[in-house]
Scaffold this motif. Structure first.
Motif, PDB file in Angstrom:
ATOM      1  N   LYS A 107       0.848  -1.205   0.000  1.00  0.00           N
ATOM      2  CA  LYS A 107       0.000   0.000   0.000  1.00  0.00           C
ATOM      3  C   LYS A 107       0.880   1.250   0.000  1.00  0.00           C
ATOM      4  O   LYS A 107       0.673   2.169  -0.807  1.00  0.00           O
ATOM      5  CB  LYS A 107      -0.923  -0.005   1.224  1.00  0.00           C
ATOM      6  CG  LYS A 107      -1.837   1.226   1.293  1.00  0.00           C
ATOM      7  CD  LYS A 107      -2.698   1.153   2.542  1.00  0.00           C
ATOM      8  CE  LYS A 107      -3.387   2.482   2.841  1.00  0.00           C
ATOM      9  NZ  LYS A 107      -4.494   2.764   1.943  1.00  0.00           N
ATOM     10  N   ALA A 108       1.875   1.276   0.871  1.00  0.00           N
ATOM     11  CA  ALA A 108       2.739   2.465   0.974  1.00  0.00           C
ATOM     12  C   ALA A 108       3.513   2.686  -0.335  1.00  0.00           C
ATOM     13  O   ALA A 108       3.622   3.820  -0.827  1.00  0.00           O
ATOM     14  CB  ALA A 108       3.705   2.285   2.148  1.00  0.00           C
ATOM     15  N   SER A 109       4.016   1.624  -0.914  1.00  0.00           N
ATOM     16  CA  SER A 109       4.832   1.748  -2.126  1.00  0.00           C
ATOM     17  C   SER A 109       3.985   2.171  -3.316  1.00  0.00           C
ATOM     18  O   SER A 109       4.395   3.014  -4.127  1.00  0.00           O
ATOM     19  CB  SER A 109       5.533   0.423  -2.434  1.00  0.00           C
ATOM     20  OG  SER A 109       6.293   0.015  -1.323  1.00  0.00           O
ATOM     21  N   LEU A 110       2.803   1.590  -3.429  1.00  0.00           N
ATOM     22  CA  LEU A 110       1.917   1.959  -4.543  1.00  0.00           C
ATOM     23  C   LEU A 110       1.497   3.422  -4.431  1.00  0.00           C
ATOM     24  O   LEU A 110       1.444   4.159  -5.419  1.00  0.00           O
ATOM     25  CB  LEU A 110       0.680   1.051  -4.552  1.00  0.00           C
ATOM     26  CG  LEU A 110       0.909  -0.368  -5.089  1.00  0.00           C
ATOM     27  CD1 LEU A 110      -0.262  -1.275  -4.728  1.00  0.00           C
ATOM     28  CD2 LEU A 110       1.118  -0.361  -6.610  1.00  0.00           C
ATOM     29  N   THR A 111       1.218   3.851  -3.206  1.00  0.00           N
ATOM     30  CA  THR A 111       0.820   5.243  -2.980  1.00  0.00           C
ATOM     31  C   THR A 111       1.957   6.170  -3.414  1.00  0.00           C
ATOM     32  O   THR A 111       1.733   7.178  -4.101  1.00  0.00           O
ATOM     33  CB  THR A 111       0.488   5.463  -1.482  1.00  0.00           C
ATOM     34  OG1 THR A 111      -0.504   4.516  -1.111  1.00  0.00           O
ATOM     35  CG2 THR A 111      -0.024   6.863  -1.210  1.00  0.00           C
ATOM     36  N   LYS A 112       3.168   5.798  -3.053  1.00  0.00           N
ATOM     37  CA  LYS A 112       4.335   6.607  -3.406  1.00  0.00           C
ATOM     38  C   LYS A 112       4.504   6.691  -4.929  1.00  0.00           C
ATOM     39  O   LYS A 112       4.994   7.699  -5.460  1.00  0.00           O
ATOM     40  CB  LYS A 112       5.590   5.991  -2.777  1.00  0.00           C
ATOM     41  CG  LYS A 112       6.747   6.941  -2.739  1.00  0.00           C
ATOM     42  CD  LYS A 112       7.755   6.511  -1.703  1.00  0.00           C
ATOM     43  CE  LYS A 112       8.825   7.565  -1.571  1.00  0.00           C
ATOM     44  NZ  LYS A 112       9.827   7.215  -0.594  1.00  0.00           N
ATOM     45  N   LEU A 113       4.083   5.638  -5.609  1.00  0.00           N
ATOM     46  CA  LEU A 113       4.218   5.609  -7.074  1.00  0.00           C
ATOM     47  C   LEU A 113       2.987   6.197  -7.766  1.00  0.00           C
ATOM     48  O   LEU A 113       2.831   6.084  -8.984  1.00  0.00           O
ATOM     49  CB  LEU A 113       4.477   4.172  -7.546  1.00  0.00           C
ATOM     50  CG  LEU A 113       5.837   3.596  -7.107  1.00  0.00           C
ATOM     51  CD1 LEU A 113       5.934   2.113  -7.425  1.00  0.00           C
ATOM     52  CD2 LEU A 113       6.994   4.349  -7.768  1.00  0.00           C
ATOM     53  N   GLY A 114       2.099   6.787  -6.979  1.00  0.00           N
ATOM     54  CA  GLY A 114       0.975   7.524  -7.569  1.00  0.00           C
ATOM     55  C   GLY A 114      -0.283   6.715  -7.782  1.00  0.00           C
ATOM     56  O   GLY A 114      -1.260   7.206  -8.353  1.00  0.00           O
ATOM     57  N   PHE A 115      -0.322   5.471  -7.298  1.00  0.00           N
ATOM     58  CA  PHE A 115      -1.530   4.653  -7.466  1.00  0.00           C
ATOM     59  C   PHE A 115      -2.422   4.851  -6.255  1.00  0.00           C
ATOM     60  O   PHE A 115      -1.959   4.814  -5.110  1.00  0.00           O
ATOM     61  CB  PHE A 115      -1.154   3.171  -7.617  1.00  0.00           C
ATOM     62  CG  PHE A 115      -2.335   2.249  -7.759  1.00  0.00           C
ATOM     63  CD1 PHE A 115      -3.073   2.202  -8.932  1.00  0.00           C
ATOM     64  CD2 PHE A 115      -2.704   1.412  -6.708  1.00  0.00           C
ATOM     65  CE1 PHE A 115      -4.161   1.339  -9.070  1.00  0.00           C
ATOM     66  CE2 PHE A 115      -3.792   0.541  -6.824  1.00  0.00           C
ATOM     67  CZ  PHE A 115      -4.515   0.516  -8.017  1.00  0.00           C
ATOM     68  N   LYS A 116      -3.715   5.063  -6.517  1.00  0.00           N
ATOM     69  CA  LYS A 116      -4.648   5.300  -5.423  1.00  0.00           C
ATOM     70  C   LYS A 116      -5.175   3.960  -4.915  1.00  0.00           C
ATOM     71  O   LYS A 116      -5.954   3.298  -5.582  1.00  0.00           O
ATOM     72  CB  LYS A 116      -5.809   6.173  -5.932  1.00  0.00           C
ATOM     73  CG  LYS A 116      -6.067   7.374  -5.061  1.00  0.00           C
ATOM     74  CD  LYS A 116      -7.062   8.295  -5.737  1.00  0.00           C
ATOM     75  CE  LYS A 116      -7.922   9.042  -4.781  1.00  0.00           C
ATOM     76  NZ  LYS A 116      -8.756   8.466  -3.859  1.00  0.00           N
ATOM     77  N   THR A 117      -4.708   3.565  -3.750  1.00  0.00           N
ATOM     78  CA  THR A 117      -5.134   2.259  -3.212  1.00  0.00           C
ATOM     79  C   THR A 117      -6.363   2.437  -2.318  1.00  0.00           C
ATOM     80  O   THR A 117      -6.650   3.528  -1.847  1.00  0.00           O
ATOM     81  CB  THR A 117      -4.030   1.638  -2.333  1.00  0.00           C
ATOM     82  OG1 THR A 117      -3.789   2.504  -1.224  1.00  0.00           O
ATOM     83  CG2 THR A 117      -2.770   1.407  -3.105  1.00  0.00           C
ATOM     84  N   SER A 118      -7.031   1.298  -2.097  1.00  0.00           N
ATOM     85  CA  SER A 118      -8.092   1.304  -1.081  1.00  0.00           C
ATOM     86  C   SER A 118      -7.427   0.969   0.249  1.00  0.00           C
ATOM     87  O   SER A 118      -6.225   0.753   0.312  1.00  0.00           O
ATOM     88  CB  SER A 118      -9.134   0.237  -1.448  1.00  0.00           C
ATOM     89  OG  SER A 118      -9.220   0.087  -2.841  1.00  0.00           O
ATOM     90  N   ALA A 119      -8.215   0.860   1.312  1.00  0.00           N
ATOM     91  CA  ALA A 119      -7.634   0.625   2.649  1.00  0.00           C
ATOM     92  C   ALA A 119      -7.118  -0.812   2.781  1.00  0.00           C
ATOM     93  O   ALA A 119      -7.664  -1.729   2.204  1.00  0.00           O
ATOM     94  CB  ALA A 119      -8.692   0.860   3.706  1.00  0.00           C
ATOM     95  N   VAL A 120      -6.049  -0.989   3.526  1.00  0.00           N
ATOM     96  CA  VAL A 120      -5.549  -2.336   3.806  1.00  0.00           C
ATOM     97  C   VAL A 120      -6.445  -2.961   4.876  1.00  0.00           C
ATOM     98  O   VAL A 120      -6.692  -2.343   5.906  1.00  0.00           O
ATOM     99  CB  VAL A 120      -4.096  -2.293   4.342  1.00  0.00           C
ATOM    100  CG1 VAL A 120      -3.620  -3.686   4.726  1.00  0.00           C
ATOM    101  CG2 VAL A 120      -3.180  -1.713   3.292  1.00  0.00           C
ATOM    102  N   PRO A 121      -6.949  -4.175   4.609  1.00  0.00           N
ATOM    103  CA  PRO A 121      -7.780  -4.804   5.640  1.00  0.00           C
ATOM    104  C   PRO A 121      -6.924  -5.166   6.860  1.00  0.00           C
ATOM    105  O   PRO A 121      -5.727  -5.364   6.737  1.00  0.00           O
ATOM    106  CB  PRO A 121      -8.291  -6.090   4.944  1.00  0.00           C
ATOM    107  CG  PRO A 121      -7.317  -6.343   3.830  1.00  0.00           C
ATOM    108  CD  PRO A 121      -6.723  -5.017   3.451  1.00  0.00           C
ATOM    109  N   THR A 122      -7.578  -5.214   7.999  1.00  0.00           N
ATOM    110  CA  THR A 122      -6.806  -5.426   9.233  1.00  0.00           C
ATOM    111  C   THR A 122      -6.635  -6.912   9.562  1.00  0.00           C
ATOM    112  O   THR A 122      -5.860  -7.234  10.436  1.00  0.00           O
ATOM    113  CB  THR A 122      -7.500  -4.733  10.425  1.00  0.00           C
ATOM    114  OG1 THR A 122      -8.862  -5.092  10.396  1.00  0.00           O
ATOM    115  CG2 THR A 122      -7.340  -3.226  10.347  1.00  0.00           C
ATOM    116  N   SER A 123      -7.366  -7.796   8.899  1.00  0.00           N
ATOM    117  CA  SER A 123      -7.278  -9.217   9.263  1.00  0.00           C
ATOM    118  C   SER A 123      -5.909  -9.783   8.925  1.00  0.00           C
ATOM    119  O   SER A 123      -5.254  -9.328   8.032  1.00  0.00           O
ATOM    120  CB  SER A 123      -8.321 -10.021   8.512  1.00  0.00           C
ATOM    121  OG  SER A 123      -8.024 -10.022   7.134  1.00  0.00           O
TER     122      SER A 123
END
Ligand code: PMP
Length: 370
Positions: A354-370
């Motif tokens: 999630k962090a890496s994709l965000t840094k590369l400009g991709f809009k991710t959804s939330a990471v599930p907590t399970s």
């Protein structure tokens, strides 16, 4: 310590690493005999077979080559069922040794179709053997080996030669119940030990084929291995250190129980897939029913460079995943989750992704907590 999530070599438990660091022993002496005899019996349990399970010092490809040189003679016809790089490798090996290879290939991301196997065998009644990959590591697809085996064995009575390198000990493979003649796997995947050993089960029908087989062979000769097998030795100096690890890892696997080992892989496979999808990513396998429980191939989203993504994961998060191979280079990343793996390891991967994709400009959804 990096979170090594390539689909082999896989991380080893600390006590396995300690075991492989042990002092050398005589590989023709009583201590080694005890270790290898114990390993033979336990490997039979993991393979779900009464067949001999030979232990060779080689990588997985060596195990595949051993299967080819013992079962196929030059000029023999073989049906190669391929769904990716490793299926193609089986065809290459067979061709190199002079077999006539009929290729049945599926588009990348798809599983082999048992009905297509039936059709190919109907069209080629003189086929001697079928080679197939149980779990295709390059695409994250698990073939329905049981259904394919039914066609190959019950309907046509051909020899069935299986690459189970990234499945055995993780995904159910019932060697005897499914009548698999030769099943080859390797130490560095589900067995939680370093690379260096291949394990190969050989059915009575495969022994018969090997006896009549004319392909020249020496190091990988099944008959030579069998004569030493019965004495609790290997014909050539084995990777003694890896044998120490095997002794311990087989103990761990059987103590956990193979049903529990399979369930853990299924649970973690689902966790990876659900986690990737929740980030807005797509899986490579066309039909999720065939998505592998040992390696997940995730498409690199449009606008993101695959090599940058794997680089960020490694440099900033210590998460080491694999990229795509051949035509899939840059198009997918592959997350390995076989052997020594827990839910926490995967949660770590998903957070880093999630962090890496965000840094590369991709809009991710939330990471599930399970
Ligand atoms: N077949 C499959 C399905 C594999 O995953 C691998 C290893 N990635 C191989 C064959 C080749 O094994 P090795 O690299 O140990 O020779």
């Amino acid at each position: 310590m990096p979170n090594l999530r390539v689909p082999g070599p896989t991380p080893c438990p600390e006590d396995v690493l300690e075991a492989v660091g042990g002092q050398m022993i005589n590989h023709r002496g009583p201590e080694f005999k005890e270790i290898i005899t114990r390993a033979h019996g336990r490997l039979q349990q993991v393979f779900a077979t009464k067949n001999d399970v030979l232990i060779m010092t080689t990588s997985g490809t060596g195990g595949m080559e051993a299967a080819v040189v013992n079962v196929l003679s030059p000029g023999d016809k073989v049906l190669n069922v391929s769904v990716g790089v490793f299926g193609d490798r089986f065809a290459q090996i067979a061709e190199r040794y002079g077999a006539t290879v009929i290729k049945l290939s599926s588009p990348l991301g798809q599983a082999a179709d048992p009905a297509a196997v039936r059709k190919a065998l109907q069209a080629n009644p003189d086929v001697k053997a079928v080679t197939v990959t149980h779990n295709e590591t390059s695409t994250g697809v698990t073939n329905d080996l049981e259904a394919i085996a039914k066609v190959v064995k019950s309907e046509f009575g051909k020899l069935l030669v299986v690459d189970a390198i990234s499945s055995l000990g993780c995904i159910p493979l019932l060697t005897d119940a499914w009548s698999c003649d030769v099943v080859a796997t390797a130490s560095q995947k589900g067995f939680m030990i370093p690379p260096g050993l291949a394990f190969i089960s050989v059915s009575p029908a495969a022994w018969q084929a090997a006896e009549k087989n004319t392909t020249p062979r020496f190091y990988f000769d099944f008959a030579r291995h069998k004569s030493y097998y019965q004495r609790g030795q290997t014909p050539w100096t084995p990777a003694v250190s890896i044998m120490y690890g095997l002794d311990l890892s087989l103990d761990k696997m059987l103590k956990e129980g193979m049903t529990n080992v399979y369930a853990r892989h299924a649970r973690i496979g689902r966790q990876v897939r659900e986690g990737a999808k929740a980030l807005g990513l797509q899986l490579l396998p066309a039909d999720e029913r065939y998505a592998s429980n040992t390696v997940t191939a995730v498409r690199v989203p449009a606008g993101v460079e695959g090599a940058k993504l794997t680089g960020l994961l490694r440099q900033e998060h210590g998460v080491v995943v694999a990229g795509g191979q051949g035509p899939l280079e840059g198009k997918i990343i592959r997350i390995g989750h076989m052997g020594y793996v827990s839910e926490a390891d995967i949660q770590d991967v998903l957070t880093a992704l999630k962090a890496s994709l965000t840094k590369l400009g991709f809009k991710t959804s939330a990471v599930p907590t399970s």
